[in-house]
Design a protein around this motif. Structure first.
Motif, PDB file in Angstrom:
ATOM      1  N   THR A   1       0.773  -1.305  -0.250  1.00  0.00           N
ATOM      2  CA  THR A   1       0.127  -0.030   0.067  1.00  0.00           C
ATOM      3  C   THR A   1       0.943   1.315   0.072  1.00  0.00           C
ATOM      4  N   GLY A   2       1.835   1.235   0.727  1.00  0.00           N
ATOM      5  CA  GLY A   2       3.000   2.420   1.104  1.00  0.00           C
ATOM      6  C   GLY A   2       3.486   2.546  -0.510  1.00  0.00           C
ATOM      7  N   ALA A   3       3.712   1.569  -1.293  1.00  0.00           N
ATOM      8  CA  ALA A   3       4.678   1.378  -2.383  1.00  0.00           C
ATOM      9  C   ALA A   3       3.687   2.180  -3.536  1.00  0.00           C
ATOM     10  N   VAL A   4       2.531   1.575  -3.464  1.00  0.00           N
ATOM     11  CA  VAL A   4       1.451   2.008  -4.463  1.00  0.00           C
ATOM     12  C   VAL A   4       1.183   3.633  -4.270  1.00  0.00           C
ATOM     13  N   ALA A   5       1.219   3.911  -3.198  1.00  0.00           N
ATOM     14  CA  ALA A   5       0.640   5.318  -2.708  1.00  0.00           C
ATOM     15  C   ALA A   5       1.878   6.130  -3.044  1.00  0.00           C
ATOM     16  N   SER A   6       2.738   5.766  -3.484  1.00  0.00           N
ATOM     17  CA  SER A   6       3.981   6.945  -3.729  1.00  0.00           C
ATOM     18  C   SER A   6       3.619   7.993  -4.562  1.00  0.00           C
ATOM     19  N   PRO A   7       2.901   8.005  -5.477  1.00  0.00           N
ATOM     20  CA  PRO A   7       2.842   9.093  -6.195  1.00  0.00           C
ATOM     21  C   PRO A   7       1.880  10.182  -5.495  1.00  0.00           C
ATOM     22  N   LEU A   8       1.010   9.565  -4.512  1.00  0.00           N
ATOM     23  CA  LEU A   8       0.142  10.252  -3.853  1.00  0.00           C
ATOM     24  C   LEU A   8       1.164  11.330  -2.981  1.00  0.00           C
ATOM     25  N   ARG A   9       2.219  10.765  -2.510  1.00  0.00           N
ATOM     26  CA  ARG A   9       3.302  11.689  -1.655  1.00  0.00           C
ATOM     27  C   ARG A   9       3.753  12.458  -2.389  1.00  0.00           C
ATOM     28  N   ASP A  10       4.218  12.105  -3.657  1.00  0.00           N
ATOM     29  CA  ASP A  10       4.877  12.953  -4.623  1.00  0.00           C
ATOM     30  C   ASP A  10       4.109  14.243  -4.840  1.00  0.00           C
ATOM     31  N   VAL A  11       2.878  14.263  -4.822  1.00  0.00           N
ATOM     32  CA  VAL A  11       2.070  15.422  -5.329  1.00  0.00           C
ATOM     33  C   VAL A  11       1.432  16.093  -3.997  1.00  0.00           C
TER      34      VAL A  11
ATOM     35  N   TRP B   1      10.226  18.063 -10.239  1.00  0.00           N
ATOM     36  CA  TRP B   1       9.766  19.629 -10.141  1.00  0.00           C
ATOM     37  C   TRP B   1       8.343  19.495  -9.424  1.00  0.00           C
ATOM     38  N   VAL B   2       7.522  18.278  -9.774  1.00  0.00           N
ATOM     39  CA  VAL B   2       6.128  18.257  -8.989  1.00  0.00           C
ATOM     40  C   VAL B   2       6.252  18.264  -7.536  1.00  0.00           C
ATOM     41  N   ARG B   3       7.462  17.552  -7.013  1.00  0.00           N
ATOM     42  CA  ARG B   3       7.649  17.316  -5.775  1.00  0.00           C
ATOM     43  C   ARG B   3       8.090  18.867  -5.263  1.00  0.00           C
ATOM     44  N   GLN B   4       8.854  19.599  -5.702  1.00  0.00           N
ATOM     45  CA  GLN B   4       9.016  20.858  -5.354  1.00  0.00           C
ATOM     46  C   GLN B   4       7.674  21.697  -5.301  1.00  0.00           C
ATOM     47  N   LEU B   5       6.943  21.891  -6.339  1.00  0.00           N
ATOM     48  CA  LEU B   5       6.131  22.679  -6.470  1.00  0.00           C
ATOM     49  C   LEU B   5       4.914  22.215  -5.554  1.00  0.00           C
ATOM     50  N   SER B   6       4.876  21.159  -5.134  1.00  0.00           N
ATOM     51  CA  SER B   6       3.465  20.811  -4.542  1.00  0.00           C
ATOM     52  C   SER B   6       3.813  20.803  -2.947  1.00  0.00           C
ATOM     53  N   GLY B   7       4.993  20.996  -2.634  1.00  0.00           N
ATOM     54  CA  GLY B   7       5.509  21.056  -1.272  1.00  0.00           C
ATOM     55  C   GLY B   7       5.953  19.857  -0.584  1.00  0.00           C
ATOM     56  N   ALA B   8       5.711  18.926  -1.356  1.00  0.00           N
ATOM     57  CA  ALA B   8       6.201  17.367  -0.679  1.00  0.00           C
ATOM     58  C   ALA B   8       7.666  17.225  -0.275  1.00  0.00           C
ATOM     59  N   GLU B   9       8.664  17.853  -1.306  1.00  0.00           N
ATOM     60  CA  GLU B   9       9.857  17.902  -0.625  1.00  0.00           C
ATOM     61  C   GLU B   9      10.196  18.623   0.409  1.00  0.00           C
ATOM     62  N   ARG B  10       9.449  19.693   0.466  1.00  0.00           N
ATOM     63  CA  ARG B  10       9.661  20.751   1.860  1.00  0.00           C
ATOM     64  C   ARG B  10       9.258  19.825   3.012  1.00  0.00           C
ATOM     65  N   HIS B  11       7.917  19.167   2.881  1.00  0.00           N
ATOM     66  CA  HIS B  11       7.736  18.255   4.000  1.00  0.00           C
ATOM     67  C   HIS B  11       8.357  17.214   4.508  1.00  0.00           C
ATOM     68  N   ASP B  12       8.981  16.566   3.376  1.00  0.00           N
ATOM     69  CA  ASP B  12      10.075  15.571   3.720  1.00  0.00           C
ATOM     70  C   ASP B  12      11.092  15.885   4.527  1.00  0.00           C
ATOM     71  N   SER B  13      11.672  17.287   4.130  1.00  0.00           N
ATOM     72  CA  SER B  13      12.747  17.725   4.916  1.00  0.00           C
ATOM     73  C   SER B  13      12.211  18.098   6.147  1.00  0.00           C
ATOM     74  N   LEU B  14      11.061  18.497   6.464  1.00  0.00           N
ATOM     75  CA  LEU B  14      10.625  18.857   7.743  1.00  0.00           C
ATOM     76  C   LEU B  14      10.612  17.662   8.631  1.00  0.00           C
TER      77      LEU B  14
END
Length: 194
Positions: free
Chosen positions: A40-50, A130-143
Motif C-alpha cells: 500500500t505504501g509503495a503504490v501510494a508513492s505518487p500520492l506522496r509525490d504530489v 519539479w512536481v515534488r518541489q511545487l507541491s511542497g512534498a519535498e519541503r514536508h519530507d525535509s521537515l
C-alpha cells in the motif's frame, strides 16, 4: 463548467491526509520508509509525490525542533524518564537497545522489491522532482527528516543529563552492547602506518 469545480473540494479534502505506519505504532516514518513498508505504501508513492499523503509528525518531535536542549521540568530522574519515553515512542528504539525487528535476508529483499514497486509507481508522474518541489512534498519530507534529527538530539541530551545524575534507564543509556563484535579491531592497523 460545473464538472471541473466538483473535484476541487475532494482534492482539498485529500490534501489534508496524514499517514502513519501500517502497524499502528506512533513511530514517525520518512517517505522512503513508508514506501518500503507495505505494498500500500509503495503504490501510494505518487500520492506522496504530489503532497496528497503526508507523514504526520508527532507533537513531541515538533517540540524538540523548537528547543532540543530545553531542560526538563522537573530536572529529576523521573522527569528525565518522562521526557524520554514519548521520544522513544516517536523515534523507535535507541542505539543502546537491541533492535526488536531484526531484518533477515527475506525482509531486506521485500523492502527492495517494494522500493522497486514505489519507483515504478512514481515513474507515472512526469517531471517528478519539479512536481515534488511545487507541491511542497519535498519541503514536508525535509521537515520530517529535521524533526527526526531534533528528536534524536533531544533524546541523547536527556540521556546525557540522566547519566550526569546517575539515573537508571530509560533516563540514561543502558550501556548494553548492541552492535556486532567484529567492529572493534583486536590487532594493530591493517596497513602499515608511518
Amino acid at each position: 463548467m460545473h464538472k471541473v469545480i466538483y473535484p476541487l473540494p475532494l482534492l482539498f479534502l485529500l490534501s489534508a491526509c496524514l499517514t502513519s505506519p501500517a502497524d499502528g505504532s506512533p513511530k514517525v516514518q520518512t517517505t522512503s520508509e513508508a514506501k518500503r513498508e507495505s505494498i500500500t505504501g509503495a503504490v501510494a508513492s505518487p500520492l506522496r509525490d504530489v503532497n496528497v499523503l503526508r507523514t504526520k509528525i508527532p507533537p513531541i518531535l515538533l517540540e524538540a525542533m523548537a528547543d532540543p536542549y530545553q531542560r526538563p521540568n522537573p530536572a529529576t530522574c523521573a522527569g528525565i524518564a518522562a521526557a524520554i519515553v514519548p521520544l522513544n515512542e516517536a523515534l523507535g528504539a535507541d542505539l543502546d537497545h537491541p533492535s526488536e525487528d531484526e531484518q533477515d535476508i527475506m525482509d531486506k529483499g521485500k523492502g527492495a522489491a517494494l522500493g522497486a514497486v514505489a519507483g515504478l509507481a512514481s515513474s507515472v508522474i512526469p517531471f517528478r522532482s519539479w512536481v515534488r518541489q511545487l507541491s511542497g512534498a519535498e519541503r514536508h519530507d525535509s521537515l520530517v527528516t529535521d524533526a527526526v534529527l531534533a528528536g534524536a538530539v533531544r533524546r541523547a541530551y536527556m540521556k546525557g543529563l540522566g547519566e550526569a545524575k546517575s539515573c537508571r534507564p530509560p533516563a540514561t543509556a543502558s550501556h548494553v552492547r548492541t552492535g556486532p563484535d567484529n567492529l572493534v579491531p583486536t590487532q594493530g592497523p591493517r596497513y602499515p602506518v608511518r
